[in-house]
Design an enzyme around this catalytic site. Structure first.
Site, PDB file in Angstrom:
ATOM      1  N   THR A   7     -47.421  60.406 -39.421  1.00 59.46           N
ATOM      2  CA  THR A   7     -46.138  60.318 -38.718  1.00 59.46           C
ATOM      3  C   THR A   7     -46.080  61.331 -37.572  1.00 59.46           C
ATOM      4  O   THR A   7     -46.691  62.398 -37.662  1.00 59.46           O
ATOM      5  CB  THR A   7     -44.953  60.575 -39.685  1.00 59.46           C
ATOM      6  OG1 THR A   7     -43.718  60.544 -38.936  1.00 59.46           O
ATOM      7  CG2 THR A   7     -45.027  61.917 -40.383  1.00 59.46           C
ATOM      8  N   LYS A  12     -39.260  64.007 -40.964  1.00 57.66           N
ATOM      9  CA  LYS A  12     -39.622  63.092 -42.047  1.00 57.66           C
ATOM     10  C   LYS A  12     -40.617  63.775 -42.979  1.00 57.66           C
ATOM     11  O   LYS A  12     -40.497  63.689 -44.196  1.00 57.66           O
ATOM     12  CB  LYS A  12     -40.336  61.854 -41.491  1.00 57.66           C
ATOM     13  CG  LYS A  12     -39.463  60.799 -40.901  1.00 57.66           C
ATOM     14  CD  LYS A  12     -40.389  59.624 -40.572  1.00 57.66           C
ATOM     15  CE  LYS A  12     -39.701  58.456 -39.974  1.00 57.66           C
ATOM     16  NZ  LYS A  12     -40.621  57.328 -39.728  1.00 57.66           N
ATOM     17  N   GLU A  36     -46.407  49.709 -33.207  1.00 59.74           N
ATOM     18  CA  GLU A  36     -45.412  49.104 -34.114  1.00 59.74           C
ATOM     19  C   GLU A  36     -45.147  47.657 -33.744  1.00 59.74           C
ATOM     20  O   GLU A  36     -44.860  47.354 -32.587  1.00 59.74           O
ATOM     21  CB  GLU A  36     -44.095  49.883 -34.071  1.00 59.74           C
ATOM     22  CG  GLU A  36     -44.059  50.981 -35.099  1.00 59.74           C
ATOM     23  CD  GLU A  36     -42.700  51.686 -35.207  1.00 59.74           C
ATOM     24  OE1 GLU A  36     -41.671  51.085 -34.848  1.00 59.74           O
ATOM     25  OE2 GLU A  36     -42.697  52.836 -35.657  1.00 59.74           O
ATOM     26  N   ASP A  65     -41.445  53.767 -42.415  1.00 54.75           N
ATOM     27  CA  ASP A  65     -40.624  53.263 -41.318  1.00 54.75           C
ATOM     28  C   ASP A  65     -39.183  53.222 -41.795  1.00 54.75           C
ATOM     29  O   ASP A  65     -38.910  52.799 -42.916  1.00 54.75           O
ATOM     30  CB  ASP A  65     -41.079  51.874 -40.863  1.00 54.75           C
ATOM     31  CG  ASP A  65     -40.454  51.537 -39.525  1.00 54.75           C
ATOM     32  OD1 ASP A  65     -40.946  52.023 -38.491  1.00 54.75           O
ATOM     33  OD2 ASP A  65     -39.425  50.821 -39.513  1.00 54.75           O
ATOM     34  N   PHE A 140     -31.615  65.407 -38.503  1.00 51.36           N
ATOM     35  CA  PHE A 140     -32.146  64.880 -37.247  1.00 51.36           C
ATOM     36  C   PHE A 140     -31.538  63.499 -36.993  1.00 51.36           C
ATOM     37  O   PHE A 140     -30.792  62.982 -37.824  1.00 51.36           O
ATOM     38  CB  PHE A 140     -33.682  64.805 -37.303  1.00 51.36           C
ATOM     39  CG  PHE A 140     -34.224  63.733 -38.219  1.00 51.36           C
ATOM     40  CD1 PHE A 140     -34.244  63.920 -39.588  1.00 51.36           C
ATOM     41  CD2 PHE A 140     -34.703  62.519 -37.712  1.00 51.36           C
ATOM     42  CE1 PHE A 140     -34.739  62.934 -40.443  1.00 51.36           C
ATOM     43  CE2 PHE A 140     -35.209  61.526 -38.557  1.00 51.36           C
ATOM     44  CZ  PHE A 140     -35.215  61.744 -39.925  1.00 51.36           C
ATOM     45  N   GLY A 141     -31.892  62.917 -35.870  1.00 50.07           N
ATOM     46  CA  GLY A 141     -31.477  61.549 -35.547  1.00 50.07           C
ATOM     47  C   GLY A 141     -29.992  61.300 -35.768  1.00 50.07           C
ATOM     48  O   GLY A 141     -29.132  62.039 -35.267  1.00 50.07           O
ATOM     49  N   TYR A 142     -29.710  60.267 -36.556  1.00 52.79           N
ATOM     50  CA  TYR A 142     -28.324  59.842 -36.760  1.00 52.79           C
ATOM     51  C   TYR A 142     -27.580  60.634 -37.838  1.00 52.79           C
ATOM     52  O   TYR A 142     -26.453  60.283 -38.187  1.00 52.79           O
ATOM     53  CB  TYR A 142     -28.301  58.337 -37.103  1.00 52.79           C
ATOM     54  CG  TYR A 142     -28.922  57.463 -36.033  1.00 52.79           C
ATOM     55  CD1 TYR A 142     -28.232  57.161 -34.852  1.00 52.79           C
ATOM     56  CD2 TYR A 142     -30.214  56.936 -36.180  1.00 52.79           C
ATOM     57  CE1 TYR A 142     -28.801  56.369 -33.863  1.00 52.79           C
ATOM     58  CE2 TYR A 142     -30.794  56.134 -35.196  1.00 52.79           C
ATOM     59  CZ  TYR A 142     -30.081  55.856 -34.048  1.00 52.79           C
ATOM     60  OH  TYR A 142     -30.650  55.066 -33.067  1.00 52.79           O
ATOM     61  N   HIS A 167     -32.064  57.750 -48.371  1.00 45.78           N
ATOM     62  CA  HIS A 167     -32.985  56.610 -48.396  1.00 45.78           C
ATOM     63  C   HIS A 167     -34.427  57.094 -48.568  1.00 45.78           C
ATOM     64  O   HIS A 167     -35.200  56.551 -49.338  1.00 45.78           O
ATOM     65  CB  HIS A 167     -32.813  55.815 -47.101  1.00 45.78           C
ATOM     66  CG  HIS A 167     -32.817  56.650 -45.853  1.00 45.78           C
ATOM     67  ND1 HIS A 167     -31.987  57.742 -45.688  1.00 45.78           N
ATOM     68  CD2 HIS A 167     -33.582  56.601 -44.724  1.00 45.78           C
ATOM     69  CE1 HIS A 167     -32.219  58.301 -44.514  1.00 45.78           C
ATOM     70  NE2 HIS A 167     -33.185  57.625 -43.911  1.00 45.78           N
ATOM     71  N   ARG A 168     -34.779  58.165 -47.835  1.00 42.65           N
ATOM     72  CA  ARG A 168     -36.162  58.660 -47.862  1.00 42.65           C
ATOM     73  C   ARG A 168     -36.486  59.289 -49.218  1.00 42.65           C
ATOM     74  O   ARG A 168     -37.550  59.036 -49.780  1.00 42.65           O
ATOM     75  CB  ARG A 168     -36.371  59.667 -46.714  1.00 42.65           C
ATOM     76  CG  ARG A 168     -37.822  60.028 -46.467  1.00 42.65           C
ATOM     77  CD  ARG A 168     -38.043  60.624 -45.097  1.00 42.65           C
ATOM     78  NE  ARG A 168     -37.694  59.687 -44.055  1.00 42.65           N
ATOM     79  CZ  ARG A 168     -36.581  59.776 -43.330  1.00 42.65           C
ATOM     80  NH1 ARG A 168     -35.739  60.782 -43.500  1.00 42.65           N
ATOM     81  NH2 ARG A 168     -36.304  58.869 -42.425  1.00 42.65           N
TER      82      ARG A 168
HETATM   83  P1  ITT Z   1     -42.964  57.810 -36.944  1.00 43.48           P
HETATM   84  O1  ITT Z   1     -42.872  56.339 -36.586  1.00 43.48           O
HETATM   85  O2  ITT Z   1     -44.024  58.539 -36.183  1.00 43.48           O
HETATM   86  O3  ITT Z   1     -43.024  58.045 -38.423  1.00 43.48           O
HETATM   87  P2  ITT Z   1     -40.257  57.865 -35.855  1.00 43.48           P
HETATM   88  O4  ITT Z   1     -39.199  58.935 -35.722  1.00 43.48           O
HETATM   89  O5  ITT Z   1     -40.596  57.091 -34.603  1.00 43.48           O
HETATM   90  O6  ITT Z   1     -41.578  58.532 -36.479  1.00 43.48           O
HETATM   91  P3  ITT Z   1     -39.317  55.401 -37.076  1.00 43.48           P
HETATM   92  O7  ITT Z   1     -40.038  54.515 -36.118  1.00 43.48           O
HETATM   93  O8  ITT Z   1     -39.340  55.062 -38.529  1.00 43.48           O
HETATM   94  O9  ITT Z   1     -39.808  56.900 -36.998  1.00 43.48           O
HETATM   95  O10 ITT Z   1     -37.825  55.504 -36.558  1.00 43.48           O
HETATM   96  C1  ITT Z   1     -36.800  55.809 -37.399  1.00 43.48           C
HETATM   97  C2  ITT Z   1     -35.635  56.351 -36.588  1.00 43.48           C
HETATM   98  O11 ITT Z   1     -34.439  56.102 -37.346  1.00 43.48           O
HETATM   99  C3  ITT Z   1     -35.718  57.861 -36.418  1.00 43.48           C
HETATM  100  O12 ITT Z   1     -36.370  58.231 -35.230  1.00 43.48           O
HETATM  101  C4  ITT Z   1     -34.231  58.256 -36.420  1.00 43.48           C
HETATM  102  O13 ITT Z   1     -33.689  58.070 -35.145  1.00 43.48           O
HETATM  103  C5  ITT Z   1     -33.636  57.238 -37.384  1.00 43.48           C
HETATM  104  N1  ITT Z   1     -33.641  57.778 -38.751  1.00 43.48           N
HETATM  105  C6  ITT Z   1     -34.473  57.439 -39.771  1.00 43.48           C
HETATM  106  N2  ITT Z   1     -34.221  58.176 -40.863  1.00 43.48           N
HETATM  107  C7  ITT Z   1     -33.221  58.998 -40.525  1.00 43.48           C
HETATM  108  C8  ITT Z   1     -32.544  60.018 -41.202  1.00 43.48           C
HETATM  109  O14 ITT Z   1     -32.875  60.377 -42.434  1.00 43.48           O
HETATM  110  N3  ITT Z   1     -31.584  60.671 -40.564  1.00 43.48           N
HETATM  111  C9  ITT Z   1     -31.246  60.350 -39.294  1.00 43.48           C
HETATM  112  N4  ITT Z   1     -31.844  59.429 -38.567  1.00 43.48           N
HETATM  113  C10 ITT Z   1     -32.831  58.742 -39.167  1.00 43.48           C
END
Ligand code: ITT
Length: 181
Positions: A7, A12, A36, A65, A140-142, A167-168
């Protein structure tokens, strides 16, 4: 047991590390590019990445993913979550949800693993809703706009709660049990 987690996302891998150490699984993050595919479900994407990388990683490994699926937006951003986050961020998603009363959403995490003999996919889900504004700086992210079921705080405000019910975490617990079988 040691496995590679392929990853580019350090958040993650930190989350995975915390869950899997309970199963005596040590992970090492490796950032390899995987093309992807376009698909509606995270498990299709994870499995196709696993198969694409099989020839390049000759040791036990897994990929993950994940995505945020918002009911009022028919599941958007879903499998496009990473790209949408980079383009419009949390502010953009909140804009799309402005005035919307139905705020249900869920995160999905699909883990595809290769233990050296078999491949397997595990799916974890976290149900919740989209907040009305950005809250919290953790995660992170959302995370700052997602309030899990049974809580009033976003994952961003309460990362410790996230580790317990995300979820993770749910997908990696299944992976841990499978590896220990
Ligand atoms: P890899 O593909 O390299 O593993 P990525 O960040 O691009 O890393 P994904 O393609 O699976 O991963 O994208 C998932 C996206 O969904 C991630 O970048 C976040 O924006 C969001 N996401 C997933 N899990 C999350 C979480 O636990 N909290 C917040 N946002 C999440």
């Amino acid at each position: 047991m040691k496995l590679f987690f392929i990853t580019g996302n350090e958040h993650k891998s930190r989350e995975a590390e915390r869950v899997l150490k309970e199963y005596d699984v040590i992970i090492e993050r490796k950032d390899l590019e995987c093309e992807e595919i376009r698909a509606e479900s995270c498990d299709e994407i994870a499995l196709s990445c696993l198969r694409m990388l099989r020839g390049r990683v000759n040791k036990p490994f897994f990929v993950e993913d994940s995505g945020l699926f918002i009911d009022a937006l028919n599941g958007f951003p879903g499998t496009l979550s990473s790209w949408v986050f980079k383009k419009i961020g949390n502010e953009g998603v909140l804009r799309l949800m402005r005035g919307e009363r139905k705020r249900d959403a869920h995160f999905i995490s699909s883990v595809a693993a290769w233990d050296g003999k078999k491949e397997k996919v595990f799916i974890g889900e976290a149900k919740g809703r989209i907040s009305n504004e950005l809250r919290g700086k953790g995660g992170f992210g959302y995370d700052p706009i997602f309030i899990p079921e049974g809580s009033e705080e976003t994952f961003g405000e309460n990362p410790a709660n996230k580790l317990g019910c995300s979820h993770r975490t749910r997908a990696f617990e299944q992976l841990g049990k499978w590896l220990r079988r």
